[in-house]
Design an enzyme around this catalytic site. Structure first.
Site, short mmCIF file in Angstrom:
data_model
loop_
_atom_site.label_atom_id
_atom_site.label_comp_id
_atom_site.label_asym_id
_atom_site.label_seq_id
_atom_site.Cartn_x
_atom_site.Cartn_y
_atom_site.Cartn_z
CD GLU A 1 9.15 0.23 6.73
OE1 GLU A 1 8.51 -0.34 7.64
OE2 GLU A 1 8.74 0.26 5.56
CB SER B 1 -0.90 0.01 1.24
OG SER B 1 -0.13 -0.12 2.41
CE LYS C 1 -3.42 -5.87 5.31
NZ LYS C 1 -2.12 -6.02 6.05
NE ARG D 1 -1.72 -1.37 5.34
CZ ARG D 1 -1.71 -1.79 6.60
NH1 ARG D 1 -2.57 -1.26 7.47
NH2 ARG D 1 -0.86 -2.71 7.00
CD GLN E 1 3.33 0.75 4.06
OE1 GLN E 1 3.99 0.50 5.07
NE2 GLN E 1 2.69 -0.18 3.36
CG HIS F 1 5.82 3.31 8.97
ND1 HIS F 1 4.82 2.36 8.94
CD2 HIS F 1 6.73 2.92 8.04
CE1 HIS F 1 5.12 1.44 8.03
NE2 HIS F 1 6.26 1.77 7.47
CE LYS G 1 6.30 -1.59 10.59
NZ LYS G 1 5.11 -2.13 9.89
CG HIS H 1 7.19 3.81 2.39
ND1 HIS H 1 6.97 4.54 3.54
CD2 HIS H 1 7.06 2.51 2.76
CE1 HIS H 1 6.72 3.73 4.55
NE2 HIS H 1 6.77 2.48 4.10
#
Length: 427
Positions: free
Chosen positions: A141, A112, A306, A300, A114, A116, A139, A281
């Site tokens: 990453e 998706s 979702k 998202r 999205q 964080h 989060k 991203h």
């Protein structure tokens, strides 16, 4: 108690994963057939998890009861090291929980659009919607390519977005005229991350992501038809394949238009990107090693079945416009190791070392003042520590290294021995 021991990772089957043994996740998990893994050739193997995350924890391979790693670390805190326990006590380190989660991802279908949240936003979202945002942690990453890897990451330079507004009428039609004109007037600014520039980008992105279906779906149909008929303009050539791929996977989805707003990266094996809080991203395809702070928080807004939370996504972005290279992680030397490369993003929770030891050679990793989890991503060999202890390792096997131990990696057979090792220090 041993300082180094093998773990049993867990697999996740999501619809975006690669199917059967085409997936690196399934290939690596096959090393655990004796521990209960059974391959389903028709299943999409999306993720391999290595860590103490409560929803899918790793377990000790040689424990009769397959003890959870977190329970074992809580009983043996010296494996974490007191500096890490003190630094990450609020994240549960004292109870044996690692501040990072290490994964392998095998991506066939785009993930998706999205972002964080940072810690402050995560705390607010968790309080407001604990059913959706299940913890209060951030989060950040990092994704390290194992195979050629495509992703959309961060906002394109303003001038490039402006080119698409001018040259791609289907995209421009989603943006009200006043917002479009304001953006075009500021797109050549020498301060792309200034307050006015960020506001113009936010207004444009918000207009696109909140466009009515009655507007964007017909425009997307026209765009796809034009590209299929070979009508792409020269300025659009670099997004044609991406637009068509995304639309084939998510027909009529507003997220397809993010191809005109976000950087499109194609990474070679060994290249990595870092995604801080507030950076939009979407992973598109490929196999990666991914490391993140331990959290489930994902906001998202497109390319997903979702829950979409467009208001919180647009509210939480940085709106930093920059070339894709801004997101690359520059590889560094790892101490005196000859065949190892360090990827050290600007967060305290994790770093990753990639060791590629040629056949017949040995690599020494100095002691790390914190715990590690590693996976053999290619070849076979061994790891030795202390004076005489040693483990034999083959592709797909996952192992833990306790804090403060020098280890020696030896490549066996005729091929390169490659491991990816995630670790944390109290830096």
């Amino acid at each position: 108690m041993s300082a180094v021991f093998k773990l049993i990772p867990t697999t996740q089957k999501y619809d975006w994963g690669k199917v059967g043994l085409s997936s690196k996740v399934a290939q690596y998990a096959a090393a655990y057939s004796a521990a209960g893994f059974t391959l389903d050739e028709n299943a999409p193997y999306a993720e391999l998890w290595m860590g103490t995350h409560h929803s899918s924890p790793s377990r000790l391979l040689d424990s009769p009861s397959q003890e959870k790693l977190s329970d074992y670390l809580a009983a043996h805190p010296e494996l974490l090291g007191s500096p890490v326990i003190e630094r990450f006590r609020s994240e549960g380190a004292a109870e044996g929980n690692l501040p990072f989660l290490f994964k392998i991802l095998a991506i066939e279908k785009a993930l998706s659009i999205q972002t964080h949240p940072d810690k402050e936003m995560a705390q607010r979202l968790h309080k407001e919607r604990p059913d959706v945002y299940k913890d209060a942690n951030h989060k950040p990453e990092m994704a390290l390519a194992l195979t050629p890897f495509q992703a959309m990451c961060g906002f394109l330079p303003l001038a490039r977005i402006a080119d698409y507004i001018v040259d791609t009428p289907e995209f421009a039609a989603l943006v009200p005229q006043a917002i479009r004109e304001q953006f075009l007037s500021i797109a050549s600014s020498d301060e792309p991350t200034g307050p006015a520039e960020k506001k113009a980008l936010k207004d444009l992105f918000t207009a696109v992501m909140t466009a009515q279906e009655s507007i964007f779906k017909p425009e997307l149909e026209k765009l796809v038809a034009r590209y299929h008929s070979g009508g792409a303009k020269a300025s659009e050539k670099e997004v044609v394949d991406l637009v068509l791929r995304l639309n084939s996977q998510f027909p009529g989805d507003i997220g397809v238009f993010c191809a005109f707003i976000l950087n499109h990266l194609v990474l070679k094996p060994g290249e990595a990107i870092f995604l801080a809080a507030g950076e939009p991203h979407a992973y598109v395809s490929g196999d990666i090693a991914e490391c993140m702070a331990t959290s489930d928080n994902v906001i998202r807004a497109g390319l997903t079945p979702k829950l979409r939370d467009v208001p919180n996504l647009v509210a939480g972005l940085t709106y930093n416009s920059a070339h894709a290279s801004k997101h690359l992680v520059e590889p560094q030397a790892f101490d005196s190791a000859i065949h190892s490369t360090l990827y050290d993003p600007p967060v305290p929770e994790f770093s990753v070392v990639r060791a590629a030891v040629p056949a017949g050679e040995t690599e020494v990793h100095p002691p790390i003042d914190g715990p590690s989890i590693a996976i053999v991503t290619s070849g076979k060999g061994s790891i030795a520590w202390d004076s005489s202890e040693e483990l034999r390792l083959s592709e797909g096997e996952v192992f833990f290294v306790g804090a403060g131990h020098e280890v020696r990696l030896a490549a066996g057979g005729e091929n390169e021995f490659v491991i990816h090792r995630a670790f944390v220090e109290a830096k």
